[in-house]
Design a protein around this motif. Sequence first.
Motif, PDB file in Angstrom:
ATOM      1  N   ILE A  53      -5.047  10.031  11.633  1.00 54.34           N
ATOM      2  CA  ILE A  53      -3.709  10.599  11.712  1.00 54.34           C
ATOM      3  C   ILE A  53      -2.784   9.612  12.388  1.00 54.34           C
ATOM      4  O   ILE A  53      -3.196   8.864  13.292  1.00 54.34           O
ATOM      5  N   ALA A  54      -1.535   9.575  11.934  1.00 55.52           N
ATOM      6  CA  ALA A  54      -0.546   8.668  12.515  1.00 55.52           C
ATOM      7  C   ALA A  54       0.806   9.359  12.517  1.00 55.52           C
ATOM      8  O   ALA A  54       1.086  10.240  11.697  1.00 55.52           O
TER       9      ALA A  54
ATOM     10  N   ASN B  18      -1.515   9.808   7.248  1.00 51.41           N
ATOM     11  CA  ASN B  18      -2.866   9.358   7.591  1.00 51.41           C
ATOM     12  C   ASN B  18      -2.810   7.969   8.226  1.00 51.41           C
ATOM     13  O   ASN B  18      -1.979   7.125   7.853  1.00 51.41           O
ATOM     14  N   ALA B  19      -3.742   7.728   9.135  1.00 49.53           N
ATOM     15  CA  ALA B  19      -3.781   6.420   9.806  1.00 49.53           C
ATOM     16  C   ALA B  19      -4.145   5.315   8.833  1.00 49.53           C
ATOM     17  O   ALA B  19      -3.636   4.184   8.944  1.00 49.53           O
ATOM     18  N   HIS B  20      -4.995   5.618   7.869  1.00 52.07           N
ATOM     19  CA  HIS B  20      -5.409   4.541   6.964  1.00 52.07           C
ATOM     20  C   HIS B  20      -4.286   4.127   6.008  1.00 52.07           C
ATOM     21  O   HIS B  20      -4.356   3.059   5.390  1.00 52.07           O
TER      22      HIS B  20
ATOM     23  N   SER C  74      -2.740  10.612  -0.070  1.00 52.44           N
ATOM     24  CA  SER C  74      -3.148  10.576   1.334  1.00 52.44           C
ATOM     25  C   SER C  74      -1.946  10.660   2.256  1.00 52.44           C
ATOM     26  O   SER C  74      -0.951   9.951   2.082  1.00 52.44           O
ATOM     27  N   GLY C  75      -2.049  11.557   3.228  1.00 52.34           N
ATOM     28  CA  GLY C  75      -0.973  11.752   4.189  1.00 52.34           C
ATOM     29  C   GLY C  75       0.025  12.819   3.787  1.00 52.34           C
ATOM     30  O   GLY C  75       0.893  13.193   4.577  1.00 52.34           O
ATOM     31  N   GLY C  76      -0.088  13.335   2.577  1.00 50.30           N
ATOM     32  CA  GLY C  76       0.835  14.371   2.103  1.00 50.30           C
ATOM     33  C   GLY C  76       0.505  15.740   2.684  1.00 50.30           C
ATOM     34  O   GLY C  76      -0.504  15.936   3.368  1.00 50.30           O
ATOM     35  N   ALA C  77       1.369  16.699   2.395  1.00 53.62           N
ATOM     36  CA  ALA C  77       1.246  18.032   2.990  1.00 53.62           C
ATOM     37  C   ALA C  77       0.418  18.959   2.113  1.00 53.62           C
ATOM     38  O   ALA C  77       0.562  18.978   0.889  1.00 53.62           O
TER      39      ALA C  77
ATOM     40  N   VAL D 253       0.862  -1.187   0.000  1.00 54.75           N
ATOM     41  CA  VAL D 253       0.000   0.000   0.000  1.00 54.75           C
ATOM     42  C   VAL D 253       0.892   1.228   0.000  1.00 54.75           C
ATOM     43  O   VAL D 253       1.879   1.292   0.753  1.00 54.75           O
ATOM     44  N   SER D 254       0.547   2.204  -0.832  1.00 54.66           N
ATOM     45  CA  SER D 254       1.377   3.413  -0.931  1.00 54.66           C
ATOM     46  C   SER D 254       0.618   4.628  -0.427  1.00 54.66           C
ATOM     47  O   SER D 254      -0.614   4.683  -0.433  1.00 54.66           O
ATOM     48  N   GLY D 255       1.369   5.605   0.027  1.00 52.12           N
ATOM     49  CA  GLY D 255       0.793   6.862   0.490  1.00 52.12           C
ATOM     50  C   GLY D 255       1.876   7.910   0.589  1.00 52.12           C
ATOM     51  O   GLY D 255       2.960   7.780   0.012  1.00 52.12           O
TER      52      GLY D 255
END
Length: 288
Positions: free
Chosen positions: A198-199, A165-167, A270-273, A149-151
Amino acid sequence: MNDQDEYREEEQSSVKQDRRKGEGGRSGNLALGIILVGLVAVFIFSAITGLFVFLHANKDKFLRPAATTEVTAPAQTDKVTEKSLPSERETEETDPGFILPDITPTDPQNGKTVLTIPQIVEKTKPAVVAIYTDVVVSDQFGELSQNIVSGSGFIISPDGYVVTNAHVIENARSIHVNLEDGRAFETKLVGSDSYADIAVLKIDSKDLPFVELGDSSQLLIGELAIAIGNPTGRLSGTVTSGIISALDRELSQTPIALIQTDAALNPGNSGGALLNTYGEVIGINQLK
């Protein structure tokens, strides 16, 4: 008889002479008339030619509209000073290739410097990371398989704390991050909140590039917004731009008020700024 014949011959010769004189007079009159007609024609031609030359030489004067004098009251004008005139430097530094987002930022806050998009990218892109996790999933028959999985994520401190992101890291057996400069690290999960999505991860390294955190409460609708991430898992470091479309959006999936932007986001972002015009992080991109 002889006297009569001689008289007749003299009379005929005088008649012939009179005819010749008459014909000679008519020929002279005709020649004189032709000369007079020629002179008149030459005079008329010369006059017409002169008129055309005169009109051609003065055509601007005849075609120019007549000037009119307009009487108006004396106008009140402001006195021009040196300060009211643009300086030479201001004129030379005008950017002919300006784009609309460059004029949307808010006024500088607390002495902060408003940056252009290339400056924002140069400042923050090294601290945005691509995240890859190994996840074991089971299919409908109960068989297990391993997927990647990538993010995206971003480093918030020089000693290696990463926000995402937590997911993105959900059910991950291992988590790896790739930096813009080519370095790769296996990270540890510090903690996560699936409800807030959030993670926080930790890279075991020092002197890492990091981003500054901004204040999302100062945002205005229409302000510039820059997103940097890893769309599709194969395009790390992708930059997209837009504006803040809305603020305080509420969704049942999260207790946190959301920021809406029209900057392009795709799976992997997802999880980017999400960055403001000062190059500060004011949001975490979420696409799930």
